[in-house]
Design a protein around this motif. Sequence first.
Motif, PDB file in Angstrom:
ATOM      1  N   ALA A 161     -90.845  31.620 -18.716  1.00 59.63           N
ATOM      2  CA  ALA A 161     -91.289  31.302 -17.349  1.00 59.63           C
ATOM      3  C   ALA A 161     -91.742  32.536 -16.591  1.00 59.63           C
ATOM      4  N   SER A 162     -91.024  33.640 -16.745  1.00 59.60           N
ATOM      5  CA  SER A 162     -91.381  34.847 -15.987  1.00 59.60           C
ATOM      6  C   SER A 162     -92.666  35.490 -16.483  1.00 59.60           C
ATOM      7  N   LYS A 163     -93.190  34.986 -17.593  1.00 55.44           N
ATOM      8  CA  LYS A 163     -94.452  35.513 -18.138  1.00 55.44           C
ATOM      9  C   LYS A 163     -95.634  34.582 -17.854  1.00 55.44           C
ATOM     10  N   LEU A 164     -95.387  33.506 -17.090  1.00 58.41           N
ATOM     11  CA  LEU A 164     -96.487  32.604 -16.739  1.00 58.41           C
ATOM     12  C   LEU A 164     -97.495  33.358 -15.887  1.00 58.41           C
ATOM     13  N   SER A 165     -98.762  33.109 -16.132  1.00 57.59           N
ATOM     14  CA  SER A 165     -99.821  33.795 -15.390  1.00 57.59           C
ATOM     15  C   SER A 165     -99.936  33.217 -13.979  1.00 57.59           C
ATOM     16  N   PRO A 166    -100.578  33.964 -13.082  1.00 58.97           N
ATOM     17  CA  PRO A 166    -100.823  33.410 -11.746  1.00 58.97           C
ATOM     18  C   PRO A 166    -101.570  32.071 -11.795  1.00 58.97           C
ATOM     19  N   GLN A 167    -102.511  31.928 -12.717  1.00 56.78           N
ATOM     20  CA  GLN A 167    -103.245  30.670 -12.836  1.00 56.78           C
ATOM     21  C   GLN A 167    -102.318  29.538 -13.292  1.00 56.78           C
ATOM     22  N   GLN A 168    -101.435  29.822 -14.240  1.00 56.20           N
ATOM     23  CA  GLN A 168    -100.494  28.799 -14.699  1.00 56.20           C
ATOM     24  C   GLN A 168     -99.567  28.372 -13.560  1.00 56.20           C
ATOM     25  N   LEU A 169     -99.092  29.336 -12.780  1.00 58.07           N
ATOM     26  CA  LEU A 169     -98.231  29.007 -11.641  1.00 58.07           C
ATOM     27  C   LEU A 169     -99.001  28.197 -10.598  1.00 58.07           C
TER      28      LEU A 169
END
Length: 94
Positions: A13-21
Amino acid sequence: MPTYVIEREISGASKLSPQQLKDISAKSNEVVAGLGVPYRWITSYVAGDKIYCVHEAPSADVVLQHAREGGFPANRVTEVAAFIDPSTADGIGE
């Protein structure tokens, strides 16, 4: 309306990209708009392999409905019993 803390286990989760978030946020907003009941997503915290969300909803069942319709895990849904912050020590809000 009750407030709930939702623990979502999402590997990486902490590696999700800004676009994914952004995409996750948009999906959550879409589901909230379609629930047909009062529901408010207050905030979420991404930490390690988890996302911790704070939502206001009529019941835990509605929180779980939001998760199902959004395709989000909801590994733990806990109703908040009380709110405290630094001002609690000063007796503010009693």
